[in-house]
Design an enzyme around this catalytic site. Structure first.
Site, PDB file in Angstrom:
ATOM      1  CB  ALA A 185      52.241  47.070  51.009  1.00 30.05           C
ATOM      2  CB  VAL A 195      46.172  40.678  47.108  1.00 28.87           C
ATOM      3  CG1 VAL A 195      46.244  40.437  45.613  1.00 28.87           C
ATOM      4  CG2 VAL A 195      45.035  39.884  47.717  1.00 28.87           C
ATOM      5  CG  ASP A 239      49.739  50.156  51.666  1.00 27.35           C
ATOM      6  OD1 ASP A 239      49.241  49.151  51.137  1.00 27.35           O
ATOM      7  OD2 ASP A 239      49.180  50.796  52.590  1.00 27.35           O
ATOM      8  NE  ARG A 251      34.352  37.972  48.687  1.00 33.75           N
ATOM      9  CZ  ARG A 251      33.609  36.975  48.256  1.00 33.75           C
ATOM     10  NH1 ARG A 251      32.339  36.890  48.611  1.00 33.75           N
ATOM     11  NH2 ARG A 251      34.114  36.061  47.450  1.00 33.75           N
ATOM     12  NE  ARG A 265      35.294  37.778  44.331  1.00 32.39           N
ATOM     13  CZ  ARG A 265      34.776  36.564  44.136  1.00 32.39           C
ATOM     14  NH1 ARG A 265      33.509  36.427  43.763  1.00 32.39           N
ATOM     15  NH2 ARG A 265      35.516  35.489  44.310  1.00 32.39           N
ATOM     16  CG  ASN A 305      37.436  48.464  47.538  1.00 28.15           C
ATOM     17  OD1 ASN A 305      37.793  49.046  48.558  1.00 28.15           O
ATOM     18  ND2 ASN A 305      37.486  47.144  47.421  1.00 28.15           N
ATOM     19  CB  SER A 307      40.686  46.736  43.594  1.00 32.07           C
ATOM     20  OG  SER A 307      42.004  47.247  43.566  1.00 32.07           O
ATOM     21  NE  ARG A 363      40.113  30.912  44.577  1.00 32.81           N
ATOM     22  CZ  ARG A 363      39.807  32.184  44.806  1.00 32.81           C
ATOM     23  NH1 ARG A 363      38.782  32.745  44.188  1.00 32.81           N
ATOM     24  NH2 ARG A 363      40.507  32.894  45.660  1.00 32.81           N
ATOM     25  CG  HIS A 399      36.501  37.731  40.289  1.00 36.09           C
ATOM     26  ND1 HIS A 399      36.867  36.407  40.390  1.00 36.09           N
ATOM     27  CD2 HIS A 399      36.971  38.332  41.423  1.00 36.09           C
ATOM     28  CE1 HIS A 399      37.532  36.227  41.523  1.00 36.09           C
ATOM     29  NE2 HIS A 399      37.596  37.373  42.172  1.00 36.09           N
TER      30      HIS A 399
HETATM   31  C1  LMR Z   1      39.050  36.024  45.428  1.00 34.57           C
HETATM   32  O1  LMR Z   1      38.338  35.476  44.587  1.00 34.57           O
HETATM   33  O2  LMR Z   1      39.789  35.383  46.191  1.00 34.57           O
HETATM   34  C2  LMR Z   1      39.048  37.508  45.532  1.00 34.57           C
HETATM   35  O3  LMR Z   1      38.163  38.069  44.628  1.00 34.57           O
HETATM   36  C3  LMR Z   1      38.753  37.969  46.922  1.00 34.57           C
HETATM   37  C4  LMR Z   1      37.369  37.634  47.399  1.00 34.57           C
HETATM   38  O4  LMR Z   1      36.843  38.423  48.192  1.00 34.57           O
HETATM   39  O5  LMR Z   1      36.819  36.585  47.077  1.00 34.57           O
END
Ligand code: LMR
Length: 312
Positions: free
Chosen positions: A8, A11, A32, A82, A88, A95, A119, A151, A175
């Site tokens: 909770a 995100v 949570d 982070r 990450r 995590n 996560s 983005r 990612h």
């Molecule tokens: C993001 O891309 O926003 C997430 O993975 C959080 C982060 O720490 O960047």
């Protein structure tokens, strides 16, 4: 339809709020570990129902996974975000255990659920959930490509001064800083983006996208939440409404792109069965090299997880 969001925090709460507003479920449970947090956020959210005009019954519980029983889709956002100066991947030691124990609890009460991991480090936490859940790969996958592509699309819309609705784009890979935005597969209302923007500006946008999460961490002192939460909710929508949307998703590869046993962002068809198809787009030599470089980076963090020996 019952959906659960675990976590909770910023995100998880944003994701739950989007799910409720889109009316994707009759019942939405937020769990949570912190006493009262999910109850409070769910109550606050539920009190927006008469204003935002939805019926989804939002409920919050503290660590009570019995209340999540029978969920068809579960979004796991648990774990620490982070802070500036961290990557990450630095979050793995804390995590991994959290994602493992949350996934065990989820599976115990919703054995058939489709699980979406949010996560970080995303690709490897998806691997951790997959090892824990012991489900087919179409039912355990990670959110990141939708966020990273958003983005990239937002930056392009700003630069071109056009609606973000008209930007279509593909981004692959992990990612992390090695993610691979693909200009050759980016169009603006069907027009190749390379016809509309100078190479130098496009390259700057690609670089900004790759470090998009870090830019926000530096601005806010913690990780982003609006776009990550909305991105996960969009994936839930594709599943719940069986939309067959094509999104980049962190999926276990089984020979696609010449890779196996790795979780990597690739375009997939998302529908009621979760990942219904992994799409293999044609990549040129340079693009393939970038994807392979990203795979090497993800593999090295998957190895760290293996060496933690928590999945006996
Ligand atoms: C993001 O891309 O926003 C997430 O993975 C959080 C982060 O720490 O960047």
């Amino acid at each position: 339809m019952k959906i659960t969001v675990v976590g909770a925090g910023n995100v998880g709460a944003t994701c739950a709020n989007c799910i409720a507003q889109k009316e994707l479920a009759n019942e939405l449970i937020i769990v949570d570990i912190k006493d009262g947090l999910s109850e409070g956020k769910a109550l606050d959210m539920w009190q927006t129902a008469p204003i935002n005009y939805y019926d989804t019954r939002v409920k919050g519980v503290t660590n009570d996974y019995a209340a999540t029983a029978g969920s068809e889709v579960v979004v796991i956002t648990s774990g620490l975000p982070r802070k500036p100066g961290m990557s990450r991947d630095d979050l793995i030691s804390i995590n991994a255990g959290i994602v493992k124990s949350v996934t065990e609890n989820v599976i115990a009460h919703s054995p058939d659920a489709i699980i979406i991991i949010v996560s970080n480090p995303l690709d490897v936490m998806t691997y951790a959930a997959f090892l824990t859940a012991k489900k087919a790969r179409n039912k355990v996958f990670g959110m990141a490509g939708v966020l990273d592509t958003a983005r990239y699309r937002a930056f392009l819309a700003e630069e071109l001064n056009v609606s973000p609705k008209d930007i279509q784009a593909l981004l692959m890979g992990g990612h992390g800083d090695t993610m691979v935005p693909l200009p050759r597969y980016t169009t603006v209302a069907g027009i190749p983006v390379t016809d509309l923007i100078e190479e130098e500006k496009l390259n700057a946008i690609i670089e900004r996208t790759k470090f998009g999460g870090g830019e926000l961490v530096n601005l806010m002192g913690t990780s982003a939440w609006y776009a990550p939460g909305a991105a996960a909710a969009q994936m839930v929508e594709a599943i719940v409404r069986d939309q067959k949307r094509i999104f980049p998703v962190c999926a276990l590869l089984d020979g696609e792109y010449g890779m196996k046993d790795i979780f990597l962002g690739v375009p997939v068809v998302l529908g009621k069965n979760g990942i219904e198809k992994v799409i293999e787009v044609k990549l040129n030599k340079d693009e393939m090299e970038l994807l392979e470089g990203s795979a090497v980076a993800v593999k090295s963090v998957m190895k760290v997880l293996d060496e933690m020996n928590i999945f006996a």
